[in-house]
Design a protein around this motif. Sequence first.
Motif, PDB file in Angstrom:
ATOM      1  N   ARG A 146      38.262  64.326 -25.703  1.00 27.28           N
ATOM      2  CA  ARG A 146      39.693  64.035 -25.588  1.00 27.28           C
ATOM      3  C   ARG A 146      40.036  63.381 -24.264  1.00 27.28           C
ATOM      4  O   ARG A 146      41.155  62.946 -24.047  1.00 27.28           O
ATOM      5  CB  ARG A 146      40.509  65.317 -25.772  1.00 27.28           C
ATOM      6  CG  ARG A 146      40.219  66.279 -24.692  1.00 27.28           C
ATOM      7  CD  ARG A 146      40.802  67.658 -24.805  1.00 27.28           C
ATOM      8  NE  ARG A 146      40.650  68.223 -23.479  1.00 27.28           N
ATOM      9  CZ  ARG A 146      41.635  68.537 -22.669  1.00 27.28           C
ATOM     10  NH1 ARG A 146      42.875  68.428 -23.053  1.00 27.28           N
ATOM     11  NH2 ARG A 146      41.398  68.984 -21.474  1.00 27.28           N
TER      12      ARG A 146
ATOM     13  N   VAL B  77      39.338  72.998 -23.309  1.00 27.22           N
ATOM     14  CA  VAL B  77      38.381  73.350 -24.358  1.00 27.22           C
ATOM     15  C   VAL B  77      37.341  74.343 -23.832  1.00 27.22           C
ATOM     16  O   VAL B  77      36.911  75.248 -24.556  1.00 27.22           O
ATOM     17  CB  VAL B  77      37.690  72.061 -24.867  1.00 27.22           C
ATOM     18  CG1 VAL B  77      36.616  72.365 -25.886  1.00 27.22           C
ATOM     19  CG2 VAL B  77      38.730  71.098 -25.434  1.00 27.22           C
TER      20      VAL B  77
ATOM     21  N   ALA C   7      34.493  73.093 -22.561  1.00 26.69           N
ATOM     22  CA  ALA C   7      33.201  72.407 -22.703  1.00 26.69           C
ATOM     23  C   ALA C   7      32.663  71.960 -21.354  1.00 26.69           C
ATOM     24  O   ALA C   7      31.467  71.994 -21.102  1.00 26.69           O
ATOM     25  CB  ALA C   7      33.354  71.190 -23.624  1.00 26.69           C
ATOM     26  N   LYS C   8      33.566  71.520 -20.474  1.00 25.01           N
ATOM     27  CA  LYS C   8      33.144  71.063 -19.148  1.00 25.01           C
ATOM     28  C   LYS C   8      32.918  72.269 -18.241  1.00 25.01           C
ATOM     29  O   LYS C   8      33.704  73.211 -18.252  1.00 25.01           O
ATOM     30  CB  LYS C   8      34.214  70.147 -18.550  1.00 25.01           C
ATOM     31  CG  LYS C   8      33.788  69.464 -17.261  1.00 25.01           C
ATOM     32  CD  LYS C   8      34.971  68.770 -16.575  1.00 25.01           C
ATOM     33  CE  LYS C   8      35.871  69.795 -15.899  1.00 25.01           C
ATOM     34  NZ  LYS C   8      36.933  69.160 -15.087  1.00 25.01           N
TER      35      LYS C   8
ATOM     36  N   ALA D 275      37.120  59.983 -24.829  1.00 21.30           N
ATOM     37  CA  ALA D 275      35.793  60.401 -24.359  1.00 21.30           C
ATOM     38  C   ALA D 275      35.895  60.859 -22.910  1.00 21.30           C
ATOM     39  O   ALA D 275      36.835  60.506 -22.207  1.00 21.30           O
ATOM     40  CB  ALA D 275      34.772  59.271 -24.465  1.00 21.30           C
TER      41      ALA D 275
HETATM   42  S1  SF4 Z   1      34.704  67.899 -21.385  1.00 17.56           S
HETATM   43 FE1  SF4 Z   1      36.360  66.446 -20.998  1.00 17.56          FE
HETATM   44  S2  SF4 Z   1      36.436  65.187 -22.864  1.00 17.56           S
HETATM   45 FE2  SF4 Z   1      35.206  67.016 -23.348  1.00 17.56          FE
HETATM   46  S3  SF4 Z   1      36.641  68.480 -24.212  1.00 17.56           S
HETATM   47 FE3  SF4 Z   1      36.563  68.895 -22.014  1.00 17.56          FE
HETATM   48  S4  SF4 Z   1      38.198  67.692 -21.106  1.00 17.56           S
HETATM   49 FE4  SF4 Z   1      37.841  66.900 -23.142  1.00 17.56          FE
END
Ligand code: SF4
Lengths: 553, 229
Positions: free
Chosen positions: A230, A239, A241-242, A353
């Motif tokens: 996103r 999220v 994820a990072k 992305a």
């Molecule tokens: S790592 Fe970056 S692009 Fe992926 S979900 Fe998290 S904020 Fe979004």
Amino acid sequence: MRDFKLALKGSVGPEDNDSRNLLDPHRRGVPGRATMRTYRDRDAVDLVIVGCGAGGATLAQRLARRGWRIVVIEAGPFWDPDSDWVSDEAGSHPLFWTQNRIVGGEDPVEMGKNNSGRGVGGSMVHYAGYAPRFHPSDFETLTRDGVGADWPISYEELKPHYEQVERELPVAGQSWPWGDPHGYPHGPHPVSGGAERAWSGARRAGVEMRVGPVAITNGAFGNRPHCIYRGFCLQGCKVGAKASPLVTHVPDALAHGAEIRADSMATRVEIDGAGRCTGVAYLQDGSERFQRAEAVAVAGYSIESPRLLLNSHSSRFPNGLANGEDQVGRYLMVQGAPQVAGRFPETLRMYKAPPPEVSSEQFYETDEARGFSRGFSIQTLGPLPIGWAEHVVADGHWGYALREYMRDYNHWSTLGVLNELLARPDNRVTLADERDQSGLPIARIDYTQCENDRLNIAWAKRKLEEIWEAAGAEELLTIERYAHLVGGCRMGDSPESSVVDSDHRAWAVTNLFVADGSTMPTQGSANPALTVMALASRLAERLARKRVGATPV
Amino acid sequence: MAKAGPPSGLCRQRRGTAPQMRGRYPDHDVLAQADHWDEATRRIVLARLRIDAPPLRVFDADEGATLEAFCDTVMAQDSDPRVPVLGMIDEKLHEGRLEGYRYADMPADADAWKLVARGLDEAALEHGCASFAAAPHDVRSQVCGAFSAGELRGGVWDELPIGRAWTVAMRDVVAAFYSHPWSWNEIGFGGPAYPRGHARLGVGLRDAGEADEEFSVDPAIDVPVRGLE
Ligand code: SF4
Ligand SMILES: Cc1cc2nc3c(=O)[nH]c(=O)nc-3n(C[C@H](O)[C@H](O)[C@H](O)COP(=O)(O)OP(=O)(O)OC[C@H]3O[C@@H](n4cnc5c(N)ncnc54)[C@H](O)[C@@H]3O)c2cc1C
């Protein structure tokens, strides 16, 4: 066989850190917070750490696991990403350290959103997510290239910690050919249209690039979700994820009894008559408190760590704690970070992305033919509209022209470089005459480039232009900026030229440590967070083995 | 010199609102996606729609009139609907939201803005106008052009470093304008993307909630051809 190995790749987690499994699969707040152990101010804990960012959180997690009683004093909030973070550029302002700082010198460095964070997770909450290692050469630039400084430790000493932290974040990317060649625990992420264009231009211009390395999960990893592409990495990853310490180290630290005391601003490190630290004074809800401790580790980022030491003056240290030799705040470094964007006829939508996608370290080392020492790295970026508007304004546009460039947003893709600018003694943090709301003198940051810096930046910008031209870009747009502050309390071989020794211990105060990016003597042209964490990991190992003899720690 | 304005052929916004109701993505209405955003984001973005010409609290009436005209000129907001840029800046300054730094040779942000207002009026006076707000469009443009190029002299401009003042002012202006969802419609930005992310990342692709661009011109060609700067 190959597929089997790939499937396995994402699922093997690190030992000695359960954070990924301690997270809640459905909520983003750290579950252990509700049951966190708490200490009283008068308990002399084993270690009080100032700052819960890259360095502080890693140190806390490691030593809590070894049974140390740890309190982390953190100025900012204990974030709950579900309710506190937003998927919005302007709304992410609270993530940044926005209190006033004065910037001066001939090439002043803008602070705020482009610099440090405030809150549990530190600046990694809103960092981009690039996670490269330093090169072996970074640890001895004076010997090899006659510039900068040699570290009192080598790459080899840090290497096992790089590997461990890469597994913990985890880092995703193609195998890495530069520096000390190595692979990554997670495979490369898919790349966006804009990054594809940059990459193809680079190939034609003879520049090798690789996908990654980014600290974003790409495959199963405990309860850490997959990236949803996103593009709001610099606004805090809602999220999860990072990687940031909030998801990578804090859960495990809490599970092992560390207390993270948020919304608490450290104001002084106190010492006793023998010149040893006794604990940290801090402000919470407007009242002054004092946490006793056997030892203190300062990890407040390259500006706030020197500021805290300078503010902790006493009759024994009239110019600031551990500043008898006038070294605190000196050799502050920032990387040159000019960006060049290229325009294409098709829509690329660079907001999609993660901004960190593809990068190159081909120009990292000194090449005398270029006419300057050391080098730079190249990375893709994805500015959101406000960041892009700053880009357009920097190129000289306003009014109808500004609006027209902005309407053209989706046609552009952005590349940036990170230049290794050299450490200089007069680039430094001092105390300004001005004070903050609580009466504490604020930091002043002076920065002036040297000739080598200017040559490096100019050469790197031309390289970006070549890449875009080779990619077939119709137009180019350039902005000059800086990124990533490190140094200010550097480690070294002697008290006359450094603040801490190779064990991060202040030369003049045996139970005071500095555990963040401010200890770096050089900065390379790699983004610093992975190295900040690896250094803290190494320090923890040495403290735990009592190799540094900081008795009674 | 051709008349300053948007390029001919720029679309009239059909769905939702764009500043001046012009843009390249006439069917792109970011706010139609608001139901797909998370609650915290929705709250903060929708709140921006409520700032509509609020009473100014940091700037007095004269400063307000001058700076309103300045914001309109540098953002080329020549008709309604307008993003209330000055109102958003006034609110930020009033709430004491800081940027995290101040140049050693610059006053605090609010004071810098007030000096800019005075300096713009002084410059308009030299063109024979009563104030910047009372000046016709071409005088305002000339003054802003000189401000951006660091070419205003005398009065305020002898005490305020002009290059930094431009940077600080434009930083606040674009941060306000491009935080407003109407501006996202104009430029085709997808807006908040959580919890729904993006799946189609390649060249020329779009996700649900993104619209096609219906008009395009290369600004690096069009801007000089039409003599916009
Ligand atoms: S790592 Fe970056 S692009 Fe992926 S979900 Fe998290 S904020 Fe979004
Ligand atoms: C926009 C942006 C993008 C970046 N991108 C990248 C990237 O892609 N890759 C990368 O490697 N690095 C990146 N960085 C840099 C990286 O985030 C930092 O280098 C790293 O986090 C520094 O670690 P640290 O431990 O020194 O400090 P921090 O992580 O900043 O932690 C310091 C903590 O200490 C707290 N603190 C400070 N003073 C006090 C006090 N007196 N009392 C209590 N608490 C205090 C702060 O609130 C903060 O939480 C980026 C940074 C920014 C701003």
